[in-house]
Design a protein around this motif. Structure first.
Motif, PDB file in Angstrom:
ATOM      1  N   LEU A  78      19.879  52.301  19.678  1.00  0.00           N
ATOM      2  CA  LEU A  78      18.741  52.637  20.181  1.00  0.00           C
ATOM      3  C   LEU A  78      18.925  53.791  20.886  1.00  0.00           C
ATOM      4  CD1 LEU A  78      17.289  48.591  20.378  1.00  0.00           C
ATOM      5  CD2 LEU A  78      16.313  50.585  18.749  1.00  0.00           C
ATOM      6  N   ASP A  79      18.002  53.970  21.377  1.00  0.00           N
ATOM      7  CA  ASP A  79      18.243  55.065  22.518  1.00  0.00           C
ATOM      8  C   ASP A  79      17.642  54.398  23.873  1.00  0.00           C
ATOM      9  OD1 ASP A  79      17.770  57.697  24.256  1.00  0.00           O
ATOM     10  OD2 ASP A  79      16.123  58.101  23.408  1.00  0.00           O
ATOM     11  N   ALA A  80      18.694  53.454  24.260  1.00  0.00           N
ATOM     12  CA  ALA A  80      17.530  52.759  25.167  1.00  0.00           C
ATOM     13  C   ALA A  80      19.474  52.699  25.905  1.00  0.00           C
ATOM     14  CB  ALA A  80      17.090  51.811  24.984  1.00  0.00           C
ATOM     15  N   PRO A  81      19.555  52.748  27.574  1.00  0.00           N
ATOM     16  CA  PRO A  81      20.233  52.580  28.719  1.00  0.00           C
ATOM     17  C   PRO A  81      20.927  50.927  28.347  1.00  0.00           C
ATOM     18  CG  PRO A  81      19.038  52.532  29.665  1.00  0.00           C
ATOM     19  CD  PRO A  81      17.781  52.649  27.869  1.00  0.00           C
ATOM     20  N   LEU A  82      22.554  50.768  28.397  1.00  0.00           N
ATOM     21  CA  LEU A  82      22.596  49.412  29.322  1.00  0.00           C
ATOM     22  C   LEU A  82      22.411  49.261  30.469  1.00  0.00           C
ATOM     23  CD1 LEU A  82      26.006  50.495  27.706  1.00  0.00           C
ATOM     24  CD2 LEU A  82      24.884  49.051  26.422  1.00  0.00           C
ATOM     25  N   ASP A  83      22.653  47.783  31.007  1.00  0.00           N
ATOM     26  CA  ASP A  83      21.641  48.072  32.100  1.00  0.00           C
ATOM     27  C   ASP A  83      22.145  48.161  33.136  1.00  0.00           C
ATOM     28  OD1 ASP A  83      23.804  45.775  32.522  1.00  0.00           O
ATOM     29  OD2 ASP A  83      22.305  44.122  32.262  1.00  0.00           O
ATOM     30  N   TRP A  84      24.042  48.673  33.342  1.00  0.00           N
ATOM     31  CA  TRP A  84      24.585  48.608  34.716  1.00  0.00           C
ATOM     32  C   TRP A  84      24.693  49.951  34.257  1.00  0.00           C
ATOM     33  CZ3 TRP A  84      29.115  51.724  32.598  1.00  0.00           C
ATOM     34  CH2 TRP A  84      29.287  50.191  31.323  1.00  0.00           C
ATOM     35  N   THR A  85      24.004  51.590  33.428  1.00  0.00           N
ATOM     36  CA  THR A  85      23.850  52.294  33.490  1.00  0.00           C
ATOM     37  C   THR A  85      22.607  53.398  34.714  1.00  0.00           C
ATOM     38  OG1 THR A  85      23.236  52.524  31.852  1.00  0.00           O
ATOM     39  CG2 THR A  85      25.301  52.487  31.757  1.00  0.00           C
ATOM     40  N   VAL A  86      21.389  52.069  34.785  1.00  0.00           N
ATOM     41  CA  VAL A  86      20.269  52.957  35.580  1.00  0.00           C
ATOM     42  C   VAL A  86      20.647  53.022  36.705  1.00  0.00           C
ATOM     43  CG1 VAL A  86      19.344  52.348  33.198  1.00  0.00           C
ATOM     44  CG2 VAL A  86      19.810  50.931  34.320  1.00  0.00           C
ATOM     45  N   GLU A  89      14.834  49.028  36.659  1.00  0.00           N
ATOM     46  CA  GLU A  89      14.877  48.280  36.122  1.00  0.00           C
ATOM     47  C   GLU A  89      13.842  48.673  35.635  1.00  0.00           C
ATOM     48  OE1 GLU A  89      13.095  44.025  37.476  1.00  0.00           O
ATOM     49  OE2 GLU A  89      13.539  44.519  38.919  1.00  0.00           O
ATOM     50  N   ALA A  90      13.085  49.492  35.878  1.00  0.00           N
ATOM     51  CA  ALA A  90      12.291  50.111  34.870  1.00  0.00           C
ATOM     52  C   ALA A  90      12.547  50.959  33.647  1.00  0.00           C
ATOM     53  CB  ALA A  90      11.533  51.484  35.964  1.00  0.00           C
ATOM     54  N   GLY A  91      13.930  51.257  34.143  1.00  0.00           N
ATOM     55  CA  GLY A  91      15.096  52.344  33.377  1.00  0.00           C
ATOM     56  C   GLY A  91      14.931  51.251  31.414  1.00  0.00           C
ATOM     57  N   LEU A  92      15.074  50.317  32.068  1.00  0.00           N
ATOM     58  CA  LEU A  92      15.022  48.922  30.375  1.00  0.00           C
ATOM     59  C   LEU A  92      13.744  48.607  30.297  1.00  0.00           C
ATOM     60  CD1 LEU A  92      17.496  46.996  32.547  1.00  0.00           C
ATOM     61  CD2 LEU A  92      18.035  48.618  31.560  1.00  0.00           C
ATOM     62  N   ASP A  93      12.701  48.830  30.450  1.00  0.00           N
ATOM     63  CA  ASP A  93      11.441  48.213  29.923  1.00  0.00           C
ATOM     64  C   ASP A  93      11.618  47.878  28.865  1.00  0.00           C
ATOM     65  OD1 ASP A  93      10.877  46.907  32.316  1.00  0.00           O
ATOM     66  OD2 ASP A  93       9.639  48.501  33.853  1.00  0.00           O
ATOM     67  N   LEU A  98      11.063  47.047  22.073  1.00  0.00           N
ATOM     68  CA  LEU A  98      11.859  47.291  20.471  1.00  0.00           C
ATOM     69  C   LEU A  98      12.921  46.113  19.802  1.00  0.00           C
ATOM     70  CD1 LEU A  98      14.276  50.334  22.113  1.00  0.00           C
ATOM     71  CD2 LEU A  98      11.602  50.978  20.304  1.00  0.00           C
ATOM     72  N   LEU A  99      13.282  45.338  20.706  1.00  0.00           N
ATOM     73  CA  LEU A  99      14.026  44.105  19.655  1.00  0.00           C
ATOM     74  C   LEU A  99      13.304  43.516  19.082  1.00  0.00           C
ATOM     75  CD1 LEU A  99      16.452  43.340  22.881  1.00  0.00           C
ATOM     76  CD2 LEU A  99      16.935  44.753  20.952  1.00  0.00           C
ATOM     77  N   ASP A 100      11.612  43.153  19.850  1.00  0.00           N
ATOM     78  CA  ASP A 100      10.459  42.499  19.056  1.00  0.00           C
ATOM     79  C   ASP A 100      10.493  43.102  18.158  1.00  0.00           C
ATOM     80  OD1 ASP A 100      10.162  40.270  20.916  1.00  0.00           O
ATOM     81  OD2 ASP A 100       9.222  41.895  22.079  1.00  0.00           O
ATOM     82  N   ARG A 101      10.482  44.486  17.617  1.00  0.00           N
ATOM     83  CA  ARG A 101       9.870  44.922  16.316  1.00  0.00           C
ATOM     84  C   ARG A 101      11.037  44.549  15.732  1.00  0.00           C
ATOM     85  NH1 ARG A 101       9.267  50.189  18.290  1.00  0.00           N
ATOM     86  NH2 ARG A 101      11.016  51.129  17.208  1.00  0.00           N
ATOM     87  N   LEU A 102      12.617  45.216  15.393  1.00  0.00           N
ATOM     88  CA  LEU A 102      13.514  45.137  15.311  1.00  0.00           C
ATOM     89  C   LEU A 102      13.502  44.246  14.014  1.00  0.00           C
ATOM     90  CD1 LEU A 102      15.817  47.329  16.497  1.00  0.00           C
ATOM     91  CD2 LEU A 102      15.218  47.888  14.722  1.00  0.00           C
ATOM     92  N   ALA A 103      13.427  43.140  15.536  1.00  0.00           N
ATOM     93  CA  ALA A 103      13.129  41.160  15.026  1.00  0.00           C
ATOM     94  C   ALA A 103      12.604  40.820  13.427  1.00  0.00           C
ATOM     95  CB  ALA A 103      12.989  40.585  15.730  1.00  0.00           C
ATOM     96  N   GLU A 104      11.009  41.263  13.239  1.00  0.00           N
ATOM     97  CA  GLU A 104      10.005  41.502  12.993  1.00  0.00           C
ATOM     98  C   GLU A 104      10.909  41.845  11.369  1.00  0.00           C
ATOM     99  OE1 GLU A 104       5.452  41.657  12.598  1.00  0.00           O
ATOM    100  OE2 GLU A 104       7.041  42.062  14.122  1.00  0.00           O
TER     101      GLU A 104
END
Length: 383
Positions: A78-86, A89-93, A98-104
């Motif tokens: 995913l084009d998504a950051p790790l929590d300790w690199t932002v 927290e807005a960068g994680l929203d 994405l995870l919900d969609r992938l799980a489905e």
């Protein structure tokens, strides 16, 4: 330690039969030890009938890592950051969606998330297992005496929310469980499942050199003390791992031999040749590198921190992790005494057999199945 159930690898729980095509979405990253944890566990779960969809985020993996993961199952990055690199927290929203969609899309039966913050905001009704390998909050608690910086307080809030969202929280050691609860309060669904590795052929060498592996740009790995110790001994000290981090963190090595970020196979080969494995870490929730060295029959020289005492007491030499002279003395004496080195290698090898990948996978499979079997009870527990 309050609220924790231990699986220590010595007597694994019984695992019910698992039907074929049972699927787990498991997150990982390519920056630290979570990669090795995830791909090893996913590989072992296959023998228990559990397929894994590996979902990565943060800096992309090397071609070697992509090939390794692809041999185990599907890898989605995913084009998504790790929590300790932002910075906030807005960068994680957007991650939750994405995870919900992938799980489905992948029709998985459970989510195994390797950062607590990854559970925040997800809407799936599937069971969610969160594993706390480390976080900036526990890192700070272990490394510093003062309060957490104000610009990191959102990390406390978001990690706490992710831990609360989980149907089960897993940590790799009793020591880290205690640290997590000190930072976030009691967690009733907390379990200790110690990490493990697959069997290795004992092949530790006799040259008496030192090998250490870690992401050295991280202050918790304590590169400065090991590098300083290298200047105080004639024993060759090899340090494998990156010295520059994803946010520009860096450390300069002046005395040790810098191997850089080499393949996992080369790290193991270097450990086997040297026969002494050192970890100077000030903060270590588990520590896979010492376990790998021990499984090869190498003698261990470890920082005297709670995690290493818990896992390796009486099977390693310990030193004050803030004293490079103490470390230099320990490796010098061990390198000069082949009989003592062999004895400590045997002790480490015997202890390493407690921490098997088979036991870890069976414990996680049992946990997955227990959650999937009681969805109504989970829903009640959340209310």
């Amino acid at each position: 330690m309050s609220g924790a159930l231990r699986y220590d690898g010595a007597v694994p729980p019984a695992v019910p039969a698992v039907e074929a095509r049972w699927r787990v979405l498991m997150t990982l990253d390519a920056v630290g030890g979570v990669w090795r944890y995830a791909v090893s566990l996913a590989s072992a779960l296959r023998s228990l009938g559990i397929q894994t969809v590996l979902v990565g985020m943060g800096p992309p993996p090397s071609p070697e890592k992509v090939a390794e993961a692809s041999r185990i199952g599907e890898l989605v990055w995913l084009d998504a950051p790790l929590d300790w690199t932002v910075e906030n927290e807005a960068g994680l929203d957007r991650l939750a969606g994405l995870l919900d969609r992938l799980a489905e899309e992948h029709e998985v039966d459970l989510l195994h998330l390797n950062l607590p913050t990854q559970a925040v905001g997800i809407h799936t009704t599937l069971p969610v297992v969160v594993v706390s390998h480390s976080c900036v909050v526990t890192w700070w608690e272990a490394m510093h005496d003062g309060p957490l910086p104000e610009n990191w307080l959102w990390q406390v809030r978001r990690n706490a929310a992710g831990l609360a969202r989980a149907d089960a929280v897993v940590v790799p050691s009793d020591s880290h469980a205690a640290l997590v609860e000190r930072c976030y309060g009691r967690l009733n669904r907390l379990r200790v499942v110690r990490n493990g590795i697959a069997p290795m052929q004992e092949r530790a060498g006799a040259d008496g050199g030192v090998v250490s592996a870690g992401r050295w740009w991280d202050d918790g790995k304590n590169a400065a003390v090991l590098d300083a110790a290298a200047a105080l001994t004639d024993v060759p000290v090899l340090m494998a791992g990156p010295t520059t981090g994803p946010n520009g963190q860096s450390v300069a090595l002046k005395h040790a031999v810098e191997l850089g970020e080499v393949t996992h196979a080369e790290v193991l080969a270097r450990m086997a040749e040297a026969g002494i494995v050192v970890s100077p870490s000030l903060y270590e929730p588990f520590g896979l590198a010492p376990l790998e060295g021990a499984a090869l029959g190498a003698a261990l020289v470890l920082a005297d921190i709670p995690t290493y005492r818990e896992l390796w007491d009486d099977a390693a030499l310990f030193f004050d992790p803030r004293d490079p002279r103490a470390l230099a003395r320990a490796v010098t004496q061990l390198a000069a005494d082949p009989a003592r080195r062999a004895e400590m290698g045997r002790k480490a090898l015997m202890r390493s057999r407690r921490y098997t990948l088979k036991a870890q996978a069976e414990a996680m499979a049992a946990l997955y199945r227990s959650l999937a079997a009681t969805p109504a009870e989970i829903a009640i527990a959340r209310t």
